[in-house]
Design an enzyme around this catalytic site. Sequence first.
Site, PDB file in Angstrom:
ATOM      1  N   HIS A  34      10.768  50.617  12.491  1.00 50.63           N
ATOM      2  CA  HIS A  34      11.135  52.042  12.541  1.00 50.63           C
ATOM      3  C   HIS A  34      12.633  52.204  12.270  1.00 50.63           C
ATOM      4  O   HIS A  34      13.050  53.133  11.576  1.00 50.63           O
ATOM      5  CB  HIS A  34      10.853  52.630  13.926  1.00 50.63           C
ATOM      6  CG  HIS A  34       9.408  52.664  14.312  1.00 50.63           C
ATOM      7  ND1 HIS A  34       8.868  51.837  15.263  1.00 50.63           N
ATOM      8  CD2 HIS A  34       8.390  53.458  13.871  1.00 50.63           C
ATOM      9  CE1 HIS A  34       7.581  52.118  15.414  1.00 50.63           C
ATOM     10  NE2 HIS A  34       7.265  53.083  14.583  1.00 50.63           N
ATOM     11  N   GLY A 149       6.531  54.242   6.429  1.00 49.77           N
ATOM     12  CA  GLY A 149       6.431  52.797   6.195  1.00 49.77           C
ATOM     13  C   GLY A 149       5.184  52.426   5.397  1.00 49.77           C
ATOM     14  O   GLY A 149       4.125  53.033   5.561  1.00 49.77           O
ATOM     15  N   LEU A 186       5.600  43.915  11.874  1.00 48.10           N
ATOM     16  CA  LEU A 186       5.994  44.535  13.142  1.00 48.10           C
ATOM     17  C   LEU A 186       5.136  45.778  13.375  1.00 48.10           C
ATOM     18  O   LEU A 186       4.863  46.545  12.457  1.00 48.10           O
ATOM     19  CB  LEU A 186       7.471  44.915  13.127  1.00 48.10           C
ATOM     20  CG  LEU A 186       8.460  43.759  12.968  1.00 48.10           C
ATOM     21  CD1 LEU A 186       9.885  44.246  13.200  1.00 48.10           C
ATOM     22  CD2 LEU A 186       8.145  42.600  13.911  1.00 48.10           C
TER      23      LEU A 186
END
Length: 291
Positions: A34, A149, A186
């Site tokens: 993030h 993302g 992640l």
Amino acid sequence: MKIIHTITELRAELAAYPSAPAFVPTMGNLHEGHLALIRQARLLIQGSGSPVVASIFVNRLQFGPHEDFDRYPRTLARDAELLDGAGCDIVFAPDEAELYPEPQGYQVQPPDAVANLLEGEFRPGFFTGVCTVVLKLFNIVQPRIAVFGKKDYQQLMVIRRMVAQLALPITIVPGDTARANDGLALSSRNGYLTDAERVEAVNLSLVLRSVQTAVSALRSAGGQTSPILVELESKATAQLRDRGWLPDYVALRRQKDLLPPTASELIGNEPLVTLAAAKIGKTRLIDNLEI
Ligand code: PAF
């Protein structure tokens, strides 16, 4: 950095800036992936005087009845510190009553062709929930750029198409997937993994690599050993199953529409992506690799 909880306050704050913000929507419980999106947003608006806005909102509408809405970690204080360090100017963190003061009867229904395959097949209603909250957040924040993302590859495609079809004046920018040293993508949900599951979890990305390698080998051999798409997918799915995973899918798709490539696209140079979703223990992880 300001932390703002209401739409009215956010609008007043944004009115003081000379131009529209760059926006990174999140559900909080933030990680380095993030923060990389925040830094990317910062670079995109550099010199314009625009702010970087992040939202933190765990959106009930995109969770199925047996999913992890209740246990999804709410970690606002820690998230705010991380966002501040990454160069965010404003965090918009509404509570549910602020964003959904009444049942959200008006919802964005994305077309089946993009929303009912892959994630949509295993999480019915997921993309309706995502599109509804993202459109609402876009209307509140009114960004000119929003960064999403690539880890949520299908989500990125669904949002891009929504923005195009509804003619929203927003540029959607993809952010690369951040990975741990061993290659695990992640994810906020990695925090659910036991130590043993965390060690095993890397195999999701390794299986995707094996699909990537098989496609590259096929392409450099001019397609002569041509395994069919289904064989590639089922071999990769079996690899995960043999290691104790419960795979929903391992798929090889065209980047442009997430549909299966034709035989000639498979051996030619059509941009492809391999995507997987599987459960290890109680935790469902997703990942993908572009080819
Ligand atoms: O990717 C996410 O974290 C969520 O789906 C999003 C885009 C913040 C919408 O709730």
